[in-house]
Design a protein around this motif. Structure first.
Motif, PDB file in Angstrom:
ATOM      1  N   HIS A 315       3.003   5.314   6.573  1.00  0.00           N
ATOM      2  CA  HIS A 315       3.857   4.438   5.773  1.00  0.00           C
ATOM      3  C   HIS A 315       4.580   5.025   4.704  1.00  0.00           C
ATOM      4  N   LEU A 316       4.116   6.187   4.201  1.00  0.00           N
ATOM      5  CA  LEU A 316       4.922   6.807   3.018  1.00  0.00           C
ATOM      6  C   LEU A 316       5.984   7.470   3.793  1.00  0.00           C
ATOM      7  N   VAL A 317       5.977   8.166   5.050  1.00  0.00           N
ATOM      8  CA  VAL A 317       7.073   8.824   5.754  1.00  0.00           C
ATOM      9  C   VAL A 317       8.018   7.827   5.913  1.00  0.00           C
ATOM     10  N   GLU A 318       7.625   6.567   6.529  1.00  0.00           N
ATOM     11  CA  GLU A 318       8.649   5.561   6.773  1.00  0.00           C
ATOM     12  C   GLU A 318       9.157   4.990   5.544  1.00  0.00           C
ATOM     13  N   PHE A 319       8.781   5.165   4.494  1.00  0.00           N
ATOM     14  CA  PHE A 319       9.565   4.749   3.402  1.00  0.00           C
ATOM     15  C   PHE A 319      10.246   5.869   2.819  1.00  0.00           C
ATOM     16  N   ASP A 320      10.285   7.033   3.529  1.00  0.00           N
ATOM     17  CA  ASP A 320      11.362   8.059   3.447  1.00  0.00           C
ATOM     18  C   ASP A 320      11.004   9.026   2.134  1.00  0.00           C
ATOM     19  N   TYR A 321       9.568   9.059   1.881  1.00  0.00           N
ATOM     20  CA  TYR A 321       9.092   9.897   0.837  1.00  0.00           C
ATOM     21  C   TYR A 321       9.277  11.186   1.515  1.00  0.00           C
ATOM     22  N   PRO A 322       9.630  12.384   0.569  1.00  0.00           N
ATOM     23  CA  PRO A 322       9.612  13.771   0.941  1.00  0.00           C
ATOM     24  C   PRO A 322       8.311  14.129   1.794  1.00  0.00           C
ATOM     25  N   PHE A 325       5.841  15.680  -0.958  1.00  0.00           N
ATOM     26  CA  PHE A 325       5.493  14.642  -1.796  1.00  0.00           C
ATOM     27  C   PHE A 325       4.326  13.868  -1.088  1.00  0.00           C
ATOM     28  N   VAL A 326       4.543  13.426   0.188  1.00  0.00           N
ATOM     29  CA  VAL A 326       3.364  12.892   0.828  1.00  0.00           C
ATOM     30  C   VAL A 326       2.137  14.017   1.008  1.00  0.00           C
ATOM     31  N   GLN A 327       2.361  15.496   1.368  1.00  0.00           N
ATOM     32  CA  GLN A 327       1.423  16.085   1.372  1.00  0.00           C
ATOM     33  C   GLN A 327       0.458  16.344   0.051  1.00  0.00           C
ATOM     34  N   GLU A 328       1.200  16.372  -0.970  1.00  0.00           N
ATOM     35  CA  GLU A 328       0.567  16.438  -2.387  1.00  0.00           C
ATOM     36  C   GLU A 328      -0.544  15.200  -2.507  1.00  0.00           C
ATOM     37  N   GLN A 329       0.314  14.007  -1.989  1.00  0.00           N
ATOM     38  CA  GLN A 329      -0.440  12.719  -2.198  1.00  0.00           C
ATOM     39  C   GLN A 329      -1.819  12.606  -1.872  1.00  0.00           C
ATOM     40  N   VAL A 330      -2.092  13.003  -0.406  1.00  0.00           N
ATOM     41  CA  VAL A 330      -3.263  12.961   0.282  1.00  0.00           C
ATOM     42  C   VAL A 330      -4.027  14.247  -0.091  1.00  0.00           C
ATOM     43  N   SER A 333      -3.603  21.009   2.341  1.00  0.00           N
ATOM     44  CA  SER A 333      -2.968  22.627   2.091  1.00  0.00           C
ATOM     45  C   SER A 333      -1.773  22.732   2.718  1.00  0.00           C
ATOM     46  N   TYR A 334      -1.652  22.451   4.138  1.00  0.00           N
ATOM     47  CA  TYR A 334      -0.589  22.283   5.000  1.00  0.00           C
ATOM     48  C   TYR A 334       0.133  21.379   5.332  1.00  0.00           C
ATOM     49  N   ALA A 335       1.327  21.568   5.342  1.00  0.00           N
ATOM     50  CA  ALA A 335       2.116  20.260   6.037  1.00  0.00           C
ATOM     51  C   ALA A 335       1.908  19.997   7.327  1.00  0.00           C
TER      52      ALA A 335
END
Length: 369
Positions: A315-322, A325-330, A333-335
């Protein structure tokens, strides 16, 4: 006799010199395990999370083979692995533990090869090689049924959790406060993309204000201190920021802290999620909270609590977060790991397609007749 240098876990440090055992084989095996534990502790690996499970795998293989490490062969290892019905990732973790143990007991610096050769006439060998090891060929090896919940499923889950509170109240039964706690817990797991142990380990002091989002007050984020460790390291820490799309969690958490948690009479217990017995909620209790709501909502029983974390990422991806940013939130270590969690909806993909089709300068290509 030269036992090798006195490295942590060396045979010379764990074998009592001058002591004759009526049955030396079990004594040497236990000394090996003790030495391996010391060697791992010297690298600051965690006793309960890393060392203890590895030792149990070694003991399990020894019981299966009915042999001691200096007698093990690749054939015994292959029979052991063939006897189990486990996930690929579990099989790999077993093999990794056995490989590391064999690396330890075959390393001349620790003195076990010469010790075993003198005592038993045989030296241990590495029983794992490329032909009998599970290869890591794909990124995701979990259950294919695990997926993000849709928006409708998330809403149904939360409605079911809230409905349980009302049901208990209507029947005038005990447990309404605990049910309210469970409902807020599930919503918090989703709103911050938490793992189960991360949610369990939250304390009151882990609330974080965000000077860039003052409207969220003291719930501008959560400081996660019990993140998933990797390669035997200590738990990773991160701060998960409250995002505007999930700002509804602020009011819910504030209500829980002010009105619900005090009913549970936690005293001075630091835990965020407390039980009616003034203790921290167990991992099992957190699972139960999800499973009760899932059953009441009629959601696919294959989905588990971790699916809420998948939903958060999606849902963060669908909200267009970079992506970063999503990687750091969760706390990935790797995209590529974050990408595994993502399962965007058809609506989102169609919106992206429509955006491209209506972008300035876009022309449909027409084939030449």
């Amino acid at each position: 006799m030269d036992h090798g240098p006195a490295l942590p876990g060396a045979a010379s440090l764990v074998l009592v010199s001058g002591v004759l055992h009526l049955d030396p084989a079990p004594a040497v095996f236990e000394a090996m395990l003790d030495g391996w534990s010391r060697q791992q502790r010297s690298r600051f690996l965690r006793a309960d999370a890393t060392i203890k499970p590895r030792l149990e795998v070694v003991r399990r293989f020894a019981r299966f083979s009915n042999q001691y490490p200096w007698q093990w062969t690749p054939g015994e290892l292959e029979a052991f692995m063939s006897s189990m019905s486990v996930a690929v990732s579990t099989a790999r973790s077993y093999q990794n533990a056995l490989r590391l143990f064999c690396d330890y007991i075959t390393d001349a610096r620790y003195g076990w090869p010469s010790e075993c050769l003198e005592r038993f006439g045989a030296s241990p060998q590495q029983v794992l090689h490329e032909w009998n090891s599970v290869l890591h060929n794909v990124e995701f090896e979990g259950r294919t049924s695990r997926r993000p919940l849709s928006y409708d499923e998330v809403q149904a889950l939360f409605d079911a959790a809230d409905g349980r509170v009302e049901e208990i109240r209507e029947r005038r039964r005990k447990g309404a406060a605990a049910a309210q706690r469970d409902a807020v817990l599930l919503k918090t797991v989703y709103a911050f993309g938490l793992r189960r142990q991360e949610a369990q380990g939250l304390d009151l002091v882990d609330l974080r204000s965000n000077p860039k989002a003052k409207a969220f007050g003291r719930i501008g984020g959560l400081f996660v201190r019990h993140g998933k460790s990797s390669r035997g390291s200590t738990a990773k820490r991160r701060t998960v920021l409250t995002v505007p799309e999930f700002d509804w969690i602020v009011e819910l958490v504030e209500h829980y802290l002010a009105e619900v948690r005090p009913i549970l009479v936690p005293g001075d217990h630091p835990a965020f999620w407390v039980t009616e017995r003034r203790g921290r909620m167990s991992l099992r209790s957190i699972n139960d909270a999800f499973e009760h709501a899932r059953a009441a909502a009629g959601i696919d029983p294959e989905l588990d609590l971790h699916s809420l974390r998948h939903s958060y990422v999606t849902h963060l991806v669908e909200f267009d977060y970079p992506e970063r940013f999503v990687q750091e939130q969760v706390g990935h270590s790797y995209a590529s790991t974050t990408a595994i969690y993502t399962g965007v909806s058809d609506d989102y993909r169609n919106r992206l397609l429509q955006r491209s089709l209506t972008a300035p300068g876009f022309d449909l290509w027409e084939p030449v007749s």
